[in-house]
Design an enzyme around this catalytic site. Structure first.
Site, short mmCIF file in Angstrom:
data_model
loop_
_atom_site.label_atom_id
_atom_site.label_comp_id
_atom_site.label_asym_id
_atom_site.label_seq_id
_atom_site.Cartn_x
_atom_site.Cartn_y
_atom_site.Cartn_z
CG ASP A 82 -1.91 0.99 1.36
OD1 ASP A 82 -2.38 1.44 0.30
OD2 ASP A 82 -2.29 1.36 2.49
CG HIS A 83 -0.31 4.88 0.25
ND1 HIS A 83 -0.70 5.91 -0.58
CD2 HIS A 83 -1.40 4.50 0.94
CE1 HIS A 83 -1.99 6.15 -0.39
NE2 HIS A 83 -2.44 5.31 0.52
CD GLU A 134 -3.43 8.49 -4.35
OE1 GLU A 134 -3.18 7.45 -3.72
OE2 GLU A 134 -3.63 9.60 -3.82
CG ASN A 230 -7.16 1.09 0.11
OD1 ASN A 230 -7.71 0.30 -0.64
ND2 ASN A 230 -5.94 1.53 -0.09
CB THR A 233 -8.15 5.36 10.50
OG1 THR A 233 -7.10 5.95 9.73
CG2 THR A 233 -8.33 6.12 11.79
P1 13P Z 1 -7.81 5.14 6.42
O1 13P Z 1 -6.72 4.91 7.41
O2 13P Z 1 -8.26 6.55 6.42
O3 13P Z 1 -8.91 4.16 6.54
O4 13P Z 1 -7.15 4.93 4.97
C1 13P Z 1 -6.60 3.70 4.65
C2 13P Z 1 -5.96 3.77 3.31
O5 13P Z 1 -6.42 4.42 2.42
C3 13P Z 1 -4.73 3.01 3.13
O6 13P Z 1 -4.21 3.17 1.86
#
Ligand code: 13P
Length: 284
Positions: A82-83, A134, A230, A233
């Site tokens: 992720d990212h 993205e 996704n 949090t």
């Molecule tokens: P949140 O932590 O806001 O749910 O986002 C998660 C996310 O987009 C991970 O790439």
């Protein structure tokens, strides 16, 4: 079953009008919570791992244990970076057995984002790994962009179309009103923008920062073209709440298995809740 390529899961979701949850994990307990929830609901899932999570729990855990845990599941699972921001880190994840990677060049100028994403696509596709790019900036804690800047960097459908065509990505993350790291479900989604982007690009759309989305908006986002959602949090919140509640009522317990299991259970319940909202129950 064998680990699934991210693209396989998302194309099925696009065809079936549901979304696959991409749930962020940092350790074995959180990985267990996601896999138990997915098996309980017979749903496909994506285990989402940031570069920060790898730094925390180590490559040995994420490259050896996690792909094996995922492949031992009864439901289809992809293990996804992720990212990803550094090319070398992305290559390490591909070599380490991830079946899906994201290159996040959203903070870069358009041409640089395209060039760098394309390079990742070449390397990943050669290894049978799918790629998420993205365009637009979701903002919030993942990117360090102030929450107030999010509105100004919503994804333009024409940019998304050019980005997908030039890079060859398998899926694209779009900025449509969410912000990473929201602790309350107060995000305002631009649903018409989702429809406009979906009409402009052939690949599945990804919604980041989705902890802040009100429950009733998930189905609407999905019906307009979101295929991967996704959640990070909300899972940190639920895991920690479970552990905190247990410790408050059992201050003398020191066995980490007993202390952490309530965190797993609470996070698992949250993953199940999201899977149901994403209409992915029984799709595994
Ligand atoms: P949140 O932590 O806001 O749910 O986002 C998660 C996310 O987009 C991970 O790439």
């Amino acid at each position: 079953m064998p680990l699934k390529n991210g693209n396989e899961l998302l194309l099925a979701a696009k065809a079936g009008v549901y979304a696959v949850g991409a749930f962020n994990v940092n350790n074995i307990e959180q990985t267990t919570a996601v896999l138990e929830a997915a098996a309980a609901e017979c749903a496909p899932v994506i285990i989402a791992v940031t570069e920060g999570a790898i730094k925390y729990a180590g490559e040995e855990f994420f490259f050896s244990a996690v792909p094996r845990m995922a492949a031992a599941s009864s439901v289809p699972v992809a293990v996804h970076l992720d990212h990803g921001k550094k090319f070398e880190a992305i290559v390490r994840c591909i070599r380490g057995g991830f079946s899906s990677v994201m290159f996040d060049g959203s903070a870069l100028p358009f041409d640089e984002n395209v060039a760098k994403t394309k390079k990742v696509v070449e390397v990943a596709h050669a290894a049978g790994v799918s790629v998420e790019g993205e365009i637009g900036v979701v903002g919030g804690s993942e990117t360090g962009v102030e929450a107030t800047a999010a509105e100004a960097t919503m994804t333009e459908p024409a940019d998304a179309a050019r980005f997908v065509e030039l890079t060859g990505v398998d899926s694209v993350a779009v900025a449509v009103g969410t912000i990473h790291g929201m602790r309350k479900q107060t995000a305002k989604l631009d649903l018409d923008r989702i429809s406009a982007i979906a009409a402009s690009v052939p690949v599945p759309l990804v919604l980041h920062g989705a902890s802040g989305v009100p429950d009733e908006l998930y189905p609407q986002a999905i019906s307009r073209g979101i295929c991967k959602i996704n959640i990070g949090t909300e899972l940190q919140k639920s895991f920690t709440a479970g552990v905190r509640r247990f410790l408050e009522t059992n201050p003398d317990v020191i066995d980490p298995r007993k202390v952490l299991r309530p965190g797993v259970d609470e996070m698992k319940d949250m993953v199940i809740k999201k899977i149901r909202l994403f209409n992915s129950v029984g799709k595994g």
